[in-house]
Write an enzyme that holds these catalytic residues in place. Structure first.
Site, mmCIF file in Angstrom:
data_model
loop_
_atom_site.group_PDB
_atom_site.id
_atom_site.type_symbol
_atom_site.label_atom_id
_atom_site.label_comp_id
_atom_site.label_asym_id
_atom_site.label_seq_id
_atom_site.Cartn_x
_atom_site.Cartn_y
_atom_site.Cartn_z
ATOM 1 C CB CYS A 2 -0.892 0.013 1.251
ATOM 2 S SG CYS A 2 -1.831 -1.505 1.485
ATOM 3 C CG ASP A 97 -0.971 -8.818 6.394
ATOM 4 O OD1 ASP A 97 -2.021 -8.307 5.963
ATOM 5 O OD2 ASP A 97 0.136 -8.643 5.845
ATOM 6 C CB ILE A 287 13.451 -7.530 -19.210
ATOM 7 C CG1 ILE A 287 13.185 -6.286 -20.046
ATOM 8 C CG2 ILE A 287 14.818 -7.486 -18.566
ATOM 9 C CD1 ILE A 287 12.874 -5.052 -19.221
ATOM 10 C CB SER A 366 12.715 -9.851 -6.890
ATOM 11 O OG SER A 366 14.040 -9.415 -7.126
ATOM 12 N N GLY A 367 14.839 -12.281 -7.095
ATOM 13 C CA GLY A 367 16.041 -12.876 -6.511
ATOM 14 C C GLY A 367 16.981 -11.860 -5.891
#
EC number: 6.3.5.4
Length: 647
Positions: A2, A97, A287, A366-367
């Protein structure tokens, strides 16, 4: 995920809340609400991920407490069960949560932070006690900006939500400007403006709103242990495997589908395959680079490896070729990033997230973080190599340096990468380990900064040096590999990677989750000996051994590929008119920050192929674009300073 904002003791706070929500609208397209009582106003924009029902919208009010919360608490189900064990009569009206976090805070106050696993920034107002509590997650994954104007406080998820507040101090912070030029990103917890700050990672702020002076108390609530525990290879592989699998399971918690970045490299491939093994039908996003850009700058063959992995594991795979209209996209990206960041990877992140969002995706894994934690950057290895280079006979070093000085970095329109790397290595190879490491990812040394800036910035650069020395030397490790990892975690990861990832992804209304930057994974990584992170000339050695359980050898041991963009092609072609406009003698002289003669030298040397100044030039135009959008208005005095306490 958010956007949040808050205004304490402001007149027309409702108007300011609307302005903040307009500025942060991209962070939360699913709900937009504000709340006001006494002199406190909260605003919230929601990207609904957990419990999609509007009952979980915010500001969240329950039994006398009011909360705005940005992020995810991955262990919220466990915390909810513990709350019910403590008080079986406790009633929950949502499955979110958010409500669990509020009740956990009610039970334990600031001590609640020790139990949270997730990414978060949040604020809780207690109208009865007249107190305000703000906190930011352990690693600064989620942002929280704040500023004091007289005895008023404003905070928000993004800087752009604060800059138009009446009385906001627009005086440029010269230390951070020097940092932005030195690193290409803003280090530390200050911002580009004096009097505006970021709440540091792993810190909270408390305020007694009944006190007219509104003096904040800021305290560190967590610091990782920096002692080597894991030295046995086999046992460490098992420990790290279990830890990573647990993190992946936590990061898959959502009431919407979770997808993944997939570069075809080790980190994102491992994350994607481990995620798929939890039983989801995973969609992945890669990408690529256009053939035209590849003519100027050799780019990694990510598409080939990502496609191969996707075929093997039956991912729903999407490939996006970078076709950025960089002239139009760069000014928009500069505004979205809040700070001048000279790394075009931010644009890549935005383009992937935008394409994923168009396919209905709200969450991407993501790594990020693996290189910082497990010794994965070339500059880390190069810094080790520098100590060996210093033992080379002096006449050989002088000969090599003389030859390198004559070699071009570009010829016939194509970059010569090996020469570029050699020149970069030689720029720090003769320094001490700590100085060499800072120089390995700095774009100017102290003398070059003197030439670049019109003012004397030696004292400002000195503050950056002391900050770097602090993280490198005062961390409890006695060998350089873990020293570098620790420094990267506190400076590079927070200042660059997490910053651009949050802003660029949220600009597309997408949440990016980072399973490597998990409290338990990070703590495990910091317990692993440097000898297991770099072994047998393999960087990220121990992580690669874990990956052998999941990935093909060709993915694990492929050449290192950075998550970059064809910046040298852009500088040579698309951005050339923008450079000529924004870095003209008239414009640079009018701005009165930089010496035009030195800027002109950078442009000329880059265009002639004498030196590679692509990132320097990209950051120079980024800074000018940022100043036009954020700073070109009168400045006012700053507010009171905060009181910091360590854990």
């Amino acid at each position: 995920m958010c956007g949040i904002a808050g205004f304490i003791n402001f007149q027309e706070a409702d108007k300011l809340a609307r302005m903040a929500m307009d500025a942060e609208a991209h962070r939360g397209p699913d709900s937009r609400q504000s709340w006001t009582e006494d002199n406190v106003t909260f605003a919230h924009l929601r990207l609904s991920i957990i419990d999609l029902d509007h009952r979980s919208d915010q500001p969240f009010i329950k039994n006398g407490l009011v909360m705005v919360f940005n992020g995810e608490i991955y262990n919220y189900k466990e915390l909810r069960a513990r709350l019910l064990e403590i008080d079986a009569s406790l009633e929950f009206r949502t499955d979110s949560d958010t409500e669990v976090l509020l009740e956990w805070y009610r039970l334990k106050r600031e001590e609640c932070l020790a139990d949270l696993i997730g990414m978060f920034s949040f604020a809780v107002y207690d109208p009865t006690a007249k107190t305000l509590f703000l906190a930011r997650d352990h690693f600064g994954i989620k942002p929280l900006f704040y500023t004091f104007i007289d005895n008023r406080l404003a905070f928000a998820s993004e800087l752009k939500a604060l800059v138009n507040i009446p009385g906001f101090n627009r005086t440029i912070n010269r230390v951070t400007l020097v940092g932005a030029m030195t690193y290409l990103w803003v280090p530390g917890n200050e911002t580009m403006f004096e009097g505006c700050f970021k709440l540091p990672p792993a810190h909270y702020m408390q305020l007694d709103l009944s006190n007219p002076s509104l003096q904040p108390r800021i305290k560190e609530y967590w610091r990782p242990e920096t002692r080597v525990v894991h030295t046995d290879e086999k046992a460490t592989i098992e420990t790290l495997t279990d830890c990573m699998e647990a993190s992946i399971r936590r990061h898959m918690i959502a009431d919407v589908p979770v997808s993944s970045f997939l570069s075809g490299g080790l980190d994102s491939s491992l994350i994607s395959v481990m995620a798929a093994r939890t039983g989801v039908n995973l969609s992945t996003y890669t990408i690529g680079t256009s053939e035209e850009d590849k003519k100027v700058e050799k780019m990694p063959a990510d598409e080939k490896y990502a496609r191969m992995l996707a075929d093997q594991f039956h991912f729903d795979h999407h490939e996006i070729v970078v076709k950025a209209n960089i002239i139009d996209d760069l000014p928009r990206m500069v505004y979205m990033l809040d700070e001048p960041i000279g790394d075009p990877a931010a644009l890549n992140t935005y383009l992937i997230c935008k394409a994923a969002r168009e396919n209905g995706v709200k969450v991407l894994l993501s790594g990020m973080g693996a290189d910082e934690l497990f010794f994965g950057y070339r500059r880390q290895r190069a810094t080790l190599l520098a100590t060996r280079y210093q033992r080379t006979p002096a006449f050989l070093r002088k000969s090599l340096e003389a030859i390198a000085a004559l070699l071009p970095v570009k010829a016939f329109g194509k970059g010569i990468r090996i020469v570029r790397w050699l020149k970069r290595f030689l720029s720090f190879a003769g320094l001490s380990p700590e100085e060499a490491y800072m120089r390995s990812y700095s774009y100017y040394d102290a003398n070059e900064l003197k030439e670049l800036f019109r003012a004397d910035v030696s004292a400002d650069f000195g503050k950056l040096r002391e900050q770097h020395k602090h993280f490198y030397n005062e961390n409890g490790y006695d060998e350089p590999r873990n020293k570098m990892c620790y420094t990267d975690m506190h400076l590079f990861m927070v200042g660059l990677n997490l910053t651009y990832t949050d802003r660029a992804s949220m600009a597309a209304s997408v949440e990016v989750r980072v399973p490597f930057i998990d409290r338990e994974v990070v703590q495990t990584a910091l317990h692993i000996s440097g000898g297991l992170k770099y072994k047998k000339k393999q960087q990220k050695y121990i992580l690669k051994k874990v990956a052998e359980k999941y990935l093909p050898h060709s993915i694990i041991y492929r050449p290192k590929a950075s998550f970059g963009a064809p910046i040298r092609s852009w500088i040579s072609n698309d951005l050339k008119p923008l450079i000529d406009e924004l870095l003209s003698e008239r414009q640079v002289t009018a701005r009165n920050l930089f010496n035009y003669g030195y800027v002109k030298k950078l442009i000329d040397e880059d265009r002639k192929g004498i030196a590679d100044h692509a990132y320097r030039l990209y950051q120079l135009i980024t800074v000018e674009l940022w100043l036009r959008r954020y700073a070109d208005e009168p400045a006012v005095p700053a507010g009171p300073a905060a009181v910091y306490e360590q854990a």
